[in-house]
Write a protein that holds these residues in place. Structure first.
Motif, PDB file in Angstrom:
ATOM      1  N   ARG A  79      -7.794 -13.700  -3.788  1.00 38.37           N
ATOM      2  CA  ARG A  79      -6.797 -13.436  -2.750  1.00 38.37           C
ATOM      3  C   ARG A  79      -5.440 -13.808  -3.318  1.00 38.37           C
ATOM      4  NH1 ARG A  79      -6.474 -11.733   2.075  1.00 38.37           N
ATOM      5  NH2 ARG A  79      -8.727 -11.694   2.233  1.00 38.37           N
ATOM      6  N   GLY A  80      -4.863 -12.866  -4.037  1.00 39.08           N
ATOM      7  CA  GLY A  80      -3.569 -13.104  -4.644  1.00 39.08           C
ATOM      8  C   GLY A  80      -2.474 -12.601  -3.721  1.00 39.08           C
ATOM      9  N   THR A 115       0.881  -1.165   0.000  1.00 36.94           N
ATOM     10  CA  THR A 115       0.000   0.000   0.000  1.00 36.94           C
ATOM     11  C   THR A 115       0.923   1.221   0.000  1.00 36.94           C
ATOM     12  OG1 THR A 115      -1.745   1.164   1.242  1.00 36.94           O
ATOM     13  CG2 THR A 115      -0.198  -0.136   2.552  1.00 36.94           C
ATOM     14  N   VAL A 136     -14.689  -5.743  -2.141  1.00 34.98           N
ATOM     15  CA  VAL A 136     -14.122  -5.205  -3.383  1.00 34.98           C
ATOM     16  C   VAL A 136     -13.574  -3.792  -3.216  1.00 34.98           C
ATOM     17  CG1 VAL A 136     -15.381  -6.700  -4.982  1.00 34.98           C
ATOM     18  CG2 VAL A 136     -16.451  -4.579  -4.164  1.00 34.98           C
ATOM     19  N   GLY A 137     -13.744  -3.237  -2.028  1.00 29.94           N
ATOM     20  CA  GLY A 137     -13.183  -1.913  -1.788  1.00 29.94           C
ATOM     21  C   GLY A 137     -13.198  -1.623  -0.307  1.00 29.94           C
ATOM     22  N   ILE A 145      -4.213  -0.273   8.462  1.00 31.01           N
ATOM     23  CA  ILE A 145      -4.217   1.058   7.845  1.00 31.01           C
ATOM     24  C   ILE A 145      -4.518   2.116   8.909  1.00 31.01           C
ATOM     25  CG2 ILE A 145      -5.203   2.505   5.993  1.00 31.01           C
ATOM     26  CD1 ILE A 145      -3.850  -0.006   4.857  1.00 31.01           C
ATOM     27  N   GLU A 170       0.466 -13.011   1.475  1.00 32.27           N
ATOM     28  CA  GLU A 170      -0.676 -13.620   2.162  1.00 32.27           C
ATOM     29  C   GLU A 170      -0.307 -15.030   2.619  1.00 32.27           C
ATOM     30  OE1 GLU A 170      -3.747 -12.296   2.577  1.00 32.27           O
ATOM     31  OE2 GLU A 170      -3.668 -10.517   1.284  1.00 32.27           O
ATOM     32  N   VAL A 186      -7.539 -14.965  -8.412  1.00 36.16           N
ATOM     33  CA  VAL A 186      -7.210 -13.544  -8.262  1.00 36.16           C
ATOM     34  C   VAL A 186      -7.923 -12.899  -7.076  1.00 36.16           C
ATOM     35  CG1 VAL A 186      -6.758 -13.320 -10.721  1.00 36.16           C
ATOM     36  CG2 VAL A 186      -9.034 -12.766  -9.844  1.00 36.16           C
ATOM     37  N   PHE A 208      -1.382  -8.265  -6.687  1.00 39.57           N
ATOM     38  CA  PHE A 208      -2.718  -7.909  -7.173  1.00 39.57           C
ATOM     39  C   PHE A 208      -2.762  -6.433  -7.539  1.00 39.57           C
ATOM     40  CE2 PHE A 208      -4.145  -5.724  -3.301  1.00 39.57           C
ATOM     41  CZ  PHE A 208      -3.283  -6.253  -2.347  1.00 39.57           C
ATOM     42  N   MET A 263      -4.419  -2.828  -7.480  1.00 45.11           N
ATOM     43  CA  MET A 263      -5.281  -2.015  -6.620  1.00 45.11           C
ATOM     44  C   MET A 263      -5.323  -0.582  -7.135  1.00 45.11           C
ATOM     45  SD  MET A 263      -4.861  -0.839  -2.640  1.00 45.11           S
ATOM     46  CE  MET A 263      -4.444  -2.384  -1.880  1.00 45.11           C
ATOM     47  N   TYR A 279      -8.262   5.175   0.129  1.00 44.71           N
ATOM     48  CA  TYR A 279      -9.438   4.599  -0.509  1.00 44.71           C
ATOM     49  C   TYR A 279      -8.988   3.541  -1.519  1.00 44.71           C
ATOM     50  CZ  TYR A 279     -10.748   9.188   1.267  1.00 44.71           C
ATOM     51  OH  TYR A 279     -10.909  10.294   2.069  1.00 44.71           O
ATOM     52  N   GLY A 280      -9.251   2.278  -1.208  1.00 40.02           N
ATOM     53  CA  GLY A 280      -8.754   1.209  -2.076  1.00 40.02           C
ATOM     54  C   GLY A 280      -9.868   0.486  -2.820  1.00 40.02           C
ATOM     55  N   ILE A 281      -9.564   0.099  -4.051  1.00 47.31           N
ATOM     56  CA  ILE A 281     -10.455  -0.794  -4.806  1.00 47.31           C
ATOM     57  C   ILE A 281      -9.602  -1.956  -5.312  1.00 47.31           C
ATOM     58  CG2 ILE A 281     -11.793  -1.103  -6.945  1.00 47.31           C
ATOM     59  CD1 ILE A 281     -12.950   1.597  -6.650  1.00 47.31           C
ATOM     60  N   GLY A 282     -10.064  -3.166  -5.118  1.00 48.01           N
ATOM     61  CA  GLY A 282      -9.355  -4.344  -5.605  1.00 48.01           C
ATOM     62  C   GLY A 282      -9.692  -4.583  -7.066  1.00 48.01           C
TER      63      GLY A 282
HETATM   64  N1  5CA Z   1      -4.365   1.651   1.701  1.00 52.71           N
HETATM   65  C1  5CA Z   1      -5.684   1.126   1.866  1.00 52.71           C
HETATM   66  C2  5CA Z   1      -6.659   1.777   0.987  1.00 52.71           C
HETATM   67  S1  5CA Z   1      -5.953   2.463  -0.413  1.00 52.71           S
HETATM   68  C3  5CA Z   1      -5.665  -0.382   1.657  1.00 52.71           C
HETATM   69  O1  5CA Z   1      -4.658  -0.945   1.330  1.00 52.71           O
HETATM   70  N2  5CA Z   1      -6.830  -0.996   1.822  1.00 52.71           N
HETATM   71  S2  5CA Z   1      -7.073  -2.564   1.770  1.00 52.71           S
HETATM   72  O2  5CA Z   1      -6.051  -3.275   2.441  1.00 52.71           O
HETATM   73  O3  5CA Z   1      -8.392  -2.787   2.273  1.00 52.71           O
HETATM   74  O4  5CA Z   1      -7.046  -3.007   0.275  1.00 52.71           O
HETATM   75  C4  5CA Z   1      -7.913  -2.395  -0.659  1.00 52.71           C
HETATM   76  C5  5CA Z   1      -8.608  -3.428  -1.507  1.00 52.71           C
HETATM   77  O5  5CA Z   1      -7.662  -4.236  -2.190  1.00 52.71           O
HETATM   78  C6  5CA Z   1      -9.443  -4.430  -0.725  1.00 52.71           C
HETATM   79  O6  5CA Z   1     -10.731  -3.913  -0.462  1.00 52.71           O
HETATM   80  C7  5CA Z   1      -9.513  -5.603  -1.693  1.00 52.71           C
HETATM   81  O7  5CA Z   1     -10.568  -5.420  -2.630  1.00 52.71           O
HETATM   82  C8  5CA Z   1      -8.187  -5.528  -2.397  1.00 52.71           C
HETATM   83  N3  5CA Z   1      -7.247  -6.551  -1.869  1.00 52.71           N
HETATM   84  C9  5CA Z   1      -6.646  -6.559  -0.659  1.00 52.71           C
HETATM   85  N4  5CA Z   1      -5.877  -7.648  -0.520  1.00 52.71           N
HETATM   86  C10 5CA Z   1      -5.997  -8.351  -1.679  1.00 52.71           C
HETATM   87  C11 5CA Z   1      -5.436  -9.587  -2.154  1.00 52.71           C
HETATM   88  N5  5CA Z   1      -4.605 -10.296  -1.415  1.00 52.71           N
HETATM   89  N6  5CA Z   1      -5.778 -10.019  -3.398  1.00 52.71           N
HETATM   90  C12 5CA Z   1      -6.633  -9.276  -4.164  1.00 52.71           C
HETATM   91  N7  5CA Z   1      -7.173  -8.118  -3.762  1.00 52.71           N
HETATM   92  C13 5CA Z   1      -6.872  -7.659  -2.544  1.00 52.71           C
END
Ligand code: 5CA
Length: 437
Positions: free
Chosen positions: A151-152, A109, A281-282, A202, A142, A149, A155, A157, A314-317
């Protein structure tokens, strides 16, 4: 794209290592290839979808006033020592030593890096508010990478970071992202429910996860049954409006992840409460000065005083979303892509390659559909019709246009909508008109 030359390594057999349907379908449809545990290569079909998802995420971030930049994947350990997270992050962080024995890491991150960029350039409250984002690969080692994909370890983001002069303004930035997220998921054909969530490593105390309900989801969640039928965007405001009433209205309908849910204090009657599983997903966070204080990200206020900025992230996977979309939209025959992210808009099936009239009509349609701006996958392979239909259903393009000698004798082609299975026979011109309308 002609399928005869497209790199589409579909599998006939169901891969045994894949436990959930989205992973199985992505492997069978030749979208991804695992290269190490939790690390995937994106093959052309998967790559197309990834780019489409990314673009929708980007457009909604831009519309909400966030600005795109691109930070590197490799970061210096020293930055993370400043925030105190270098040791806290533990084994999930992939630590790297370069040839000069400098400690580096592959970013899980970017709070520290963006805070460093911010403090280097922004000196006055007049430059606020500011929201910067990027769409970049992350690495988290992890303990149990699984479900493809979903839980990779590596990945993609989208992560945005907001900077504000005070808590009020920070709340507004948070609400803008909250609305942008709802719009993003709706465009992806998904219903995402914002849920009160824990903040984990976080930090901060205001946080929502955006959850897609799915039996295969990794999170346990609870929500009021009203969420099942609700379209919160029906009366949504514009991003420039006061978003507080909308935010209050949406968050008043109970929804919480299992870490935040407490049966003893839950305000919803048991008969109205849905307990389900979901895919995160976010995740959005408002964490105040957690990073700006230790890292000294301060600006001069109106009276020249030094003020640590209020921040949120603010994260989106992005890559996880591909799995989530498939979990939400498939049938026994394969994937059913929403139009907005489909790798191609139309699959054009030539039932008899080598038949002069069929080839001619197909080529004509192929050219005209592309000229109208559609992405077309033209199945010009020398294969049995059954195999072509099966592959086309598997890869899930929204429309299938089937052209064969028998139909052409009576002047018709067949148009099938993948989502409903509805088929109609119509003239070549009518098919063209319908697809390009
Ligand atoms: N810094 C903050 C927000 S920018 C952050 O890292 N948030 S998080 O840890 O929640 O990750 C944001 C999004 O990334 C998660 O909601 C999820 O959709 C995605 N994500 C997190 N870990 C994984 C993973 N191992 N594989 C795939 N997607 C993931």
């Amino acid at each position: 794209m002609r399928l005869s030359s497209f790199f589409l390594p579909t599998l006939k057999e169901t891969p045994t290592e894949a436990q959930i349907v989205s992973h199985r379908l992505m492997l069978r449809a030749g979208m991804i290839r695992q290269t190490s545990a939790g690390i995937y290569a994106w093959l052309p079909l998967g790559h197309r979808v990834l780019k489409k998802i990314e673009q929708i995420v980007r457009e909604e971030q831009n519309a909400a006033g966030a600005q795109e930049l691109l930070m590197p994947t490799i970061q210096s350990a020293d930055l993370w020592r400043e925030s105190g997270r270098y040791d806290d992050y533990g084994k999930e962080m992939l630590r790297i030593t370069d040839r000069h024995e400098r400690e580096m890491l592959f970013g899980p991150t970017n709070e520290e890096m963006i805070t460093d960029i911010f403090r280097s350039f922004v000196k006055s409250y007049r430059q606020l508010p500011l929201n910067l984002y990027h769409i970049q690969w992350k690495f988290r080692d992890e303990i149990r990478p699984r479900f493809g994909v979903m839980r990779g370890r590596e990945f993609l983001m989208k992560d945005a970071y907001s900077f504000d002069i005070d808590a009020d303004s920070a709340r507004r930035s948070y609400q803008k992202m909250f609305l942008a997220y709802l719009r993003t998921y709706a465009r992806l054909g998904l219903k995402a429910i914002p849920m009160r969530a824990d903040t984990g490593p976080i930090g901060g105390d205001l946080s929502h996860e955006f959850i897609i309900l799915a039996e295969t989801g990794e999170s346990g969640v609870f929500c009021h049954k009203d969420w099942m039928e609700l379209d919160v965007l029906k009366d949504a405001p514009n991003v420039e409006d006061d978003l507080q009433p909308f935010f209050d209205q949406v968050t008043a309908i109970y929804a919480a992840t299992d870490e935040k849910h407490d049966a003893a204090t839950c305000p919803v009657a048991e008969s109205d409460l849905v307990s389900a599983r979901g895919i995160e997903v976010g995740h959005i966070f408002n964490f105040g000065t957690k990073y700006s204080k230790p890292m000294n990200a301060v600006v001069a206020g109106p009276n020249g005083e030094s003020i640590p900025v209020e921040m949120g992230s603010y994260g989106i996977g992005v890559s996880r979303l591909m799995g989530a979309i498939i979990e939400a939209s498939h049938d026994d025959n394969g994937i059913i892509w929403p139009d907005s992210v489909a790798p191609f808009n139309v699959g054009l099936i030539n039932l008899k390659v080598g038949d002069a009239e069929t080839d001619r009509v197909c080529l004509d349609l192929y050219g005209k559909l592309q000229a109208a701006g559609l992405d077309v996958a033209y199945d010009d392979r020398d294969e049995r019709p059954g195999a072509k239909f099966a592959d086309m259903d598997l890869i899930g393009l929204p429309w299938q246009l089937v052209v064969g000698p028998r139909g052409l004798k009576s002047g018709v082609v067949e148009l099938k909508r993948r989502a409903t299975g509805e088929k109609e026979e119509l003239s070549v011109e009518a098919a063209l008109a319908k697809l390009t309308a």
